[in-house]
Motif scaffolding. Structure first.
Motif, PDB file in Angstrom:
ATOM      1  N   GLU A 207       0.826  -1.212   0.000  1.00 45.81           N
ATOM      2  CA  GLU A 207       0.000   0.000   0.000  1.00 45.81           C
ATOM      3  C   GLU A 207       0.861   1.264   0.000  1.00 45.81           C
ATOM      4  OE1 GLU A 207      -3.352   0.371  -0.302  1.00 45.81           O
ATOM      5  OE2 GLU A 207      -3.233  -1.761  -0.801  1.00 45.81           O
ATOM      6  N   VAL A 208       2.066   1.149   0.552  1.00 41.69           N
ATOM      7  CA  VAL A 208       2.971   2.303   0.551  1.00 41.69           C
ATOM      8  C   VAL A 208       3.344   2.667  -0.878  1.00 41.69           C
ATOM      9  CG1 VAL A 208       5.239   3.141   1.263  1.00 41.69           C
ATOM     10  CG2 VAL A 208       3.867   1.779   2.843  1.00 41.69           C
ATOM     11  N   LEU A 209       3.593   1.644  -1.699  1.00 44.21           N
ATOM     12  CA  LEU A 209       3.932   1.904  -3.100  1.00 44.21           C
ATOM     13  C   LEU A 209       2.724   2.414  -3.875  1.00 44.21           C
ATOM     14  CD1 LEU A 209       6.172  -1.195  -3.953  1.00 44.21           C
ATOM     15  CD2 LEU A 209       6.898   1.096  -3.288  1.00 44.21           C
ATOM     16  N   LYS A 210       1.546   1.935  -3.509  1.00 44.46           N
ATOM     17  CA  LYS A 210       0.346   2.317  -4.256  1.00 44.46           C
ATOM     18  C   LYS A 210      -0.156   3.713  -3.894  1.00 44.46           C
ATOM     19  CE  LYS A 210      -1.276  -2.463  -4.744  1.00 44.46           C
ATOM     20  NZ  LYS A 210      -2.327  -3.436  -4.350  1.00 44.46           N
ATOM     21  N   THR A 211       0.021   4.087  -2.626  1.00 44.85           N
ATOM     22  CA  THR A 211      -0.541   5.362  -2.167  1.00 44.85           C
ATOM     23  C   THR A 211       0.515   6.429  -1.899  1.00 44.85           C
ATOM     24  OG1 THR A 211      -0.453   4.695   0.166  1.00 44.85           O
ATOM     25  CG2 THR A 211      -2.441   4.121  -1.078  1.00 44.85           C
ATOM     26  N   GLY A 212       1.757   6.002  -1.669  1.00 44.36           N
ATOM     27  CA  GLY A 212       2.800   6.961  -1.323  1.00 44.36           C
ATOM     28  C   GLY A 212       2.766   7.377   0.133  1.00 44.36           C
ATOM     29  N   ILE A 213       1.848   6.801   0.922  1.00 47.20           N
ATOM     30  CA  ILE A 213       1.738   7.123   2.351  1.00 47.20           C
ATOM     31  C   ILE A 213       2.544   6.097   3.135  1.00 47.20           C
ATOM     32  CG2 ILE A 213       0.174   7.392   4.305  1.00 47.20           C
ATOM     33  CD1 ILE A 213      -2.028   8.078   2.257  1.00 47.20           C
ATOM     34  N   ARG A 214       3.534   6.562   3.876  1.00 47.83           N
ATOM     35  CA  ARG A 214       4.443   5.662   4.590  1.00 47.83           C
ATOM     36  C   ARG A 214       4.152   5.705   6.092  1.00 47.83           C
ATOM     37  NH1 ARG A 214      10.207   4.020   3.765  1.00 47.83           N
ATOM     38  NH2 ARG A 214       9.936   4.835   1.671  1.00 47.83           N
ATOM     39  N   PRO A 215       3.649   4.606   6.662  1.00 40.92           N
ATOM     40  CA  PRO A 215       3.447   4.548   8.117  1.00 40.92           C
ATOM     41  C   PRO A 215       4.799   4.537   8.834  1.00 40.92           C
ATOM     42  CG  PRO A 215       2.273   2.790   6.956  1.00 40.92           C
ATOM     43  CD  PRO A 215       3.229   3.386   5.991  1.00 40.92           C
ATOM     44  N   PRO A 216       4.798   4.681  10.159  1.00 37.35           N
ATOM     45  CA  PRO A 216       6.060   4.596  10.907  1.00 37.35           C
ATOM     46  C   PRO A 216       6.774   3.275  10.632  1.00 37.35           C
ATOM     47  CG  PRO A 216       4.313   5.429  12.316  1.00 37.35           C
ATOM     48  CD  PRO A 216       3.656   5.000  11.041  1.00 37.35           C
ATOM     49  N   GLN A 217       8.092   3.344  10.485  1.00 41.22           N
ATOM     50  CA  GLN A 217       8.879   2.163  10.141  1.00 41.22           C
ATOM     51  C   GLN A 217       9.858   1.779  11.249  1.00 41.22           C
ATOM     52  OE1 GLN A 217       8.497   0.278   7.185  1.00 41.22           O
ATOM     53  NE2 GLN A 217       6.668   1.562   7.028  1.00 41.22           N
ATOM     54  N   ASP A 218       9.596   2.254  12.467  1.00 38.38           N
ATOM     55  CA  ASP A 218      10.461   1.856  13.575  1.00 38.38           C
ATOM     56  C   ASP A 218      10.236   0.388  13.908  1.00 38.38           C
ATOM     57  OD1 ASP A 218       8.483   1.868  16.224  1.00 38.38           O
ATOM     58  OD2 ASP A 218       7.867   3.266  14.646  1.00 38.38           O
ATOM     59  N   ALA A 219      11.196  -0.206  14.592  1.00 39.79           N
ATOM     60  CA  ALA A 219      11.169  -1.650  14.854  1.00 39.79           C
ATOM     61  C   ALA A 219       9.928  -2.073  15.633  1.00 39.79           C
ATOM     62  CB  ALA A 219      12.435  -2.052  15.608  1.00 39.79           C
ATOM     63  N   GLN A 220       9.536  -1.291  16.635  1.00 36.52           N
ATOM     64  CA  GLN A 220       8.400  -1.663  17.472  1.00 36.52           C
ATOM     65  C   GLN A 220       7.097  -1.665  16.672  1.00 36.52           C
ATOM     66  OE1 GLN A 220       8.640  -2.848  20.565  1.00 36.52           O
ATOM     67  NE2 GLN A 220       6.440  -3.247  20.491  1.00 36.52           N
ATOM     68  N   THR A 221       6.909  -0.660  15.820  1.00 35.71           N
ATOM     69  CA  THR A 221       5.696  -0.600  14.992  1.00 35.71           C
ATOM     70  C   THR A 221       5.644  -1.779  14.030  1.00 35.71           C
ATOM     71  OG1 THR A 221       5.649   1.819  15.126  1.00 35.71           O
ATOM     72  CG2 THR A 221       4.412   0.800  13.338  1.00 35.71           C
ATOM     73  N   VAL A 222       6.771  -2.088  13.411  1.00 34.60           N
ATOM     74  CA  VAL A 222       6.823  -3.215  12.473  1.00 34.60           C
ATOM     75  C   VAL A 222       6.556  -4.526  13.203  1.00 34.60           C
ATOM     76  CG1 VAL A 222       8.333  -4.513  10.917  1.00 34.60           C
ATOM     77  CG2 VAL A 222       8.384  -2.014  10.903  1.00 34.60           C
ATOM     78  N   PHE A 223       7.110  -4.666  14.407  1.00 37.92           N
ATOM     79  CA  PHE A 223       6.901  -5.875  15.208  1.00 37.92           C
ATOM     80  C   PHE A 223       5.422  -6.074  15.528  1.00 37.92           C
ATOM     81  CE2 PHE A 223       6.708  -8.010  19.386  1.00 37.92           C
ATOM     82  CZ  PHE A 223       7.391  -9.180  19.087  1.00 37.92           C
TER      83      PHE A 223
END
Length: 467
Positions: A207-223
């Motif tokens: 969805e990041v590639l499709k919309t260009g909106i990037r959620p937080p990418q810190d380790a805890q959020t990804v986990f």
């Protein structure tokens, strides 16, 4: 009289103190200036990327630093041995005495203002050199002396520790990392387990590639969300490693232009973000058995939703020359190569996949990614003894399409419709495979090379311009 004498004496003492402070400040300024110049020389010496290019001539930073130092030595010797030059030098120094009249506070303030303006305009001009220098001092990236178990022919499945991990363990990054460290003592297999955990628990966020909106990418959020782009994958892998005392570094850089996932990005978004660099990427370096190794969990995540299904460890501690085919770090020493590539040579080399190196193949020609030919492309590959697979290639013409807002497709299906043609492949008695691609007309063509056995594996990609 004594009172005036005392007042004058104290005034002279204050003047001497001010003069002494000013003298000390000037000395500190000179020392800092010399230190800054020295750090600059060291930084440029450590960098091996292209610094200056004039036509076909290029000068990298190391020769440039040596040239500057050599010129300074020659100039110094000339001044010492030439009286007239010495006089001119002394005259120049006397003219610099005017600088002493400048209040050092104003000078420092003006310097800080310039730095602030530069930082505001482009913070990376200051941040990147500082980070690179600190990274080199702290981590000292050097080519590995010991090879990792790559290719992982004996470990083609997700580590059983990851597959059988109890759900109660997956409450925090620390508990997962400590569980893996406790269960696996082999340093390489431990890193493999960390790698396998990331690629089996995280799904690439399309969805990041499709919309260009990037959620937080810190380790805890990804986990917690189990979704990420390359930045998040690298952050989670780094956090897992650091929680068990393993040295893991987050590497920023780029991938090859023709390997960027352009087809996954909607055409309208590409038009709106025409200046965005879609080749930006992130991966990791990890120190194992006192050797730095490279890891890209993003590119190994072929199917992260099903444990034990499609699994890849192509980018789990491969030889640096394998990674350098596709990954170009911002800090060039993280290539971990004995001879560092500049970006020009990085883009010029043919694209070869890890599978190409796994099968011990050798590309004899072409030696560059893009080659001019008359009407046919000739590719020559040397195979090892008793090579059982067949090598095949296909080609397609590269079409340049002028885009407008009126002809935007609803999806990317229209762009993926390409006509592929088969190349002729023939093996001789000397263990060399000759591939010939006959191009029907003038233009640019892309050739994709595969090894064919039980599975069909892409092993190479090149471009040819038919004259």
């Amino acid at each position: 009289m004594p009172q005036n004498f005392e007042r004058n004496f104290l005034e002279e003492v204050r003047k001497l103190k001010r003069k002494k402070r000013k003298h000390i400040a000037q000395k500190i300024g000179i020392i800092l200036l010399i230190a800054l110049i020295a750090i600059g020389f060291i930084y440029f010496w450590l960098q091996s990327n292209l610094f200056l290019k004039i036509g076909n001539m290029s000068i990298s930073t190391k020769p440039l630093v040596l040239i500057i130092i050599g010129l300074l030595i020659i100039l110094t010797v000339y001044i010492i041995n030439n009286p007239s030059a010495k006089l001119r030098y002394q005259s120049f120094l006397s003219s610099l005495e005017l600088l002493k009249t400048i209040n050092y506070k104003y000078f420092i303030g003006f310097t800080l203002l310039i730095i602030a303006l530069v930082y505001q305009a482009n913070p990376f001009i200051i941040i990147n050199p500082v980070n690179d220098f600190v990274t080199h001092l702290v981590y000292k990236p050097t080519p590995p002396v010991l090879n990792s178990p790559w290719p992982w022919t004996d470990h083609q499945k997700i580590h059983p520790i990851v597959v059988n991990m109890p759900s109660e363990v997956e409450t925090s990054i620390k508990s997962v990392a400590e569980y893996i460290a406790k269960q696996e003592s082999d340093p390489y297999l431990r890193i493999k387990a960390l790698h396998d955990y990331v690629i089996s628990r995280v799904t690439y966020d399309l969805e990041v590639l499709k919309t260009g909106i990037r959620p937080p990418q810190d380790a805890q959020t990804v986990f917690q969300t189990h979704k990420a782009v390359c930045e998040g994958y690298a952050n989670l892998f780094m956090a897992l490693g650091q929680n068990i005392g393993t040295k893991v570094v987050y590497i920023q850089g780029k991938i090859r232009q023709d390997l960027a996932p352009i087809e996954l990005i909607p055409k309208v978004l590409r038009l709106l973000k025409s200046n965005y660099d879609w080749t930006l990427h992130a991966w990791n370096a990890v120190k194992v058995a006192d050797n730095w190794q490279l890891v890209d969990t993003t590119w190994d995540d072929s199917d992260s939703n099903a444990l034990g299904s499609s699994y890849s460890a192509d980018y789990l501690m491969p030889p640096p020359q394998v990674m350098s085919m596709s990954h170009f770090p911002s800090h060039l020493n993280w290539q971990l190569l004995s001879i560092i590539l500049d970006q020009n040579n990085f883009e010029k080399q043919p694209i070869l996949t890890p599978q190409f190196f796994t099968e011990n193949l050798l590309l004899i020609s072409p030696t560059e990614y893009q080659t001019n030919v008359k009407n046919a492309a000739e590719i020559l590959i040397k195979t090892p003894a008793n090579y059982q697979k067949r090598i095949a290639a296909i080609f397609t013409k590269i079409k340049e399409v002028d885009s407008s807002i009126w002809d935007l497709p609803k999806d990317n299906q229209e762009e993926r419709q390409q006509n592929f043609n088969k190349c002729q492949s023939q093996q001789n008695t000397q263990g060399k495979i000759h591939i010939s691609c006959q191009f029907p007309e003038v233009g640019d063509y892309q050739v994709l090379v595969f090894s064919v056995g039980k599975n069909v594996s892409p092993i190479g990609q090149m471009k040819f311009h038919a004259l």
